[in-house]
Design a protein around this motif. Structure first.
Motif, short mmCIF file in Angstrom:
data_model
loop_
_atom_site.label_atom_id
_atom_site.label_comp_id
_atom_site.label_asym_id
_atom_site.label_seq_id
_atom_site.Cartn_x
_atom_site.Cartn_y
_atom_site.Cartn_z
N UNK A 87 56.14 55.17 26.36
CA UNK A 87 57.42 55.88 26.42
C UNK A 87 58.36 55.25 27.43
N UNK A 88 57.84 54.95 28.61
CA UNK A 88 58.67 54.35 29.65
C UNK A 88 59.17 52.98 29.20
N UNK A 89 58.32 52.19 28.61
CA UNK A 89 58.72 50.85 28.17
C UNK A 89 59.86 50.94 27.16
N UNK A 90 59.78 51.91 26.26
CA UNK A 90 60.84 52.07 25.28
C UNK A 90 62.13 52.55 25.91
N UNK A 91 62.03 53.50 26.82
CA UNK A 91 63.24 54.05 27.45
C UNK A 91 63.91 53.05 28.38
N UNK A 92 63.12 52.16 28.96
CA UNK A 92 63.69 51.16 29.86
C UNK A 92 64.62 50.19 29.16
N UNK A 93 64.49 50.08 27.84
CA UNK A 93 65.37 49.18 27.10
C UNK A 93 66.83 49.62 27.25
N UNK A 94 67.05 50.91 27.47
CA UNK A 94 68.41 51.44 27.52
C UNK A 94 69.17 51.18 28.80
N UNK A 95 68.53 50.77 29.86
CA UNK A 95 69.22 50.53 31.12
C UNK A 95 68.29 50.69 32.29
N UNK A 96 68.69 50.19 33.44
CA UNK A 96 67.82 50.23 34.61
C UNK A 96 68.48 50.95 35.77
N UNK A 97 67.65 51.54 36.60
CA UNK A 97 68.15 52.21 37.80
C UNK A 97 67.09 52.13 38.90
N UNK A 98 66.74 50.91 39.34
CA UNK A 98 65.75 50.77 40.41
C UNK A 98 66.27 51.37 41.71
N UNK A 99 65.35 51.77 42.59
CA UNK A 99 65.78 52.45 43.81
C UNK A 99 65.69 51.58 45.06
N UNK A 100 65.16 50.38 44.95
CA UNK A 100 65.08 49.49 46.12
C UNK A 100 65.08 48.03 45.69
N UNK A 101 65.69 47.21 46.51
CA UNK A 101 65.59 45.75 46.38
C UNK A 101 64.58 45.27 47.41
N UNK A 102 63.62 44.48 46.98
CA UNK A 102 62.66 43.88 47.90
C UNK A 102 62.87 42.38 47.90
N UNK A 103 63.31 41.84 49.03
CA UNK A 103 63.36 40.39 49.20
C UNK A 103 62.06 39.97 49.86
N UNK A 104 61.18 39.35 49.11
CA UNK A 104 59.88 38.98 49.63
C UNK A 104 59.60 37.50 49.47
N UNK A 105 58.46 37.10 50.00
CA UNK A 105 58.01 35.72 49.91
C UNK A 105 57.38 35.50 48.53
N UNK A 106 57.25 34.24 48.14
CA UNK A 106 56.63 33.91 46.85
C UNK A 106 55.11 33.99 46.90
#
Length: 250
Positions: A87-106
């Protein structure tokens, strides 16, 4: 406020659910970024929707609490591996709303979605060796903050960082780095304290590098205005490989 605040010392060891939105956006932030720039259409849905763990964090403090709770689950082996259902995978196609940006190492040992026990659409992750900033990294972070209205940016360094170690050795004249690795070392070099001994020098450089990158990000005009308005926080943090704990760096 510590990233792993006192209210989370109970560690959620019984697996008690924390707050998280069920519906985020496109399958990855990178896909959404490319699609949004190509079409001119926004990739943010009408608004954050609630899932089984409560609404998506919409403030810096709430986002920080969710990351803290997720790391507590991770290090105590109570991970939920959320937001990966059909269900989540299908709903995610419609748009995104992440709550944090993580700048991390590789580094392959520090994947943000696992370290913070988050799932599809929860985090926008930007990774470069030693969290080194360039225009692509800055643009990616700004996209998350400006276009997706993400309230929290975390600069995540980690124990035993290979990029920082290489930069320290290069600063000591012990190694001559090839090609593009020299660029990384030059960017990290301001964090190296020559007054410290070898192991302590590397460890301190990991922490100082996070501070310097965080300060640079916080000074970016696109981010600074939102910080001043209380809509955004940019913090530094460090992941300890030995304990799997994330701690905030002041």
């Amino acid at each position: 406020m510590s990233l792993l605040a006192e209210r989370h010392r109970a560690d959620r060891a019984d697996g008690t659910p924390g707050r998280r939105g069920l519906v985020r956006g496109a399958l990855t932030a990178g896909v959404a970024l490319c699609a949004g720039l190509a079409s001119g259409a926004g990739s943010v849905p009408d608004g954050p929707r609630s899932g089984p763990y409560g609404p998506r964090p919409s403030t810096p403090a709430a986002a920080l609490r969710e990351l803290s709770a997720g790391n507590a689950r991770w290090r105590t082996f109570h991970e939920r591996h959320p937001d990966a259902t059909r269900t989540v995978r299908q709903e995610l196609v419609g748009g995104q709303h992440p709550f944090a940006v993580i700048l991390g190492c590789v580094d392959s040992r520090v994947p943000p979605e696992l370290v913070f026990d988050q799932g599809l659409g929860d985090l926008m992750t930007v990774r470069s060796a030693g969290e080194v900033l360039d225009e692509a990294v800055l643009g990616s972070i700004a996209f998350g903050v400006v276009e997706l209205e993400i309230p929290l940016v975390v600069v995540l360094g980690h124990q035993s960082c290979g990029a920082v170690t290489a930069a320290v050795r290069a600063a000591e004249g012990l190694d001559r780095l090839p090609g593009h690795l020299r660029y990384l070392a030059q960017q990290i070099r301001p964090a190296v304290d020559r007054s410290l001994r070898r192991d302590a020098r590397v460890d301190a450089a990991v922490t100082e590098n996070v501070r310097l990158v965080r300060s640079r990000l916080a000074a970016e005009p696109d981010l600074a205005a939102r910080i001043a308005a209380g809509k955004l926080a940019v913090i530094g943090a460090r992941y300890e490989l030995t304990s799997q704990r994330v701690r905030r760096i002041r």
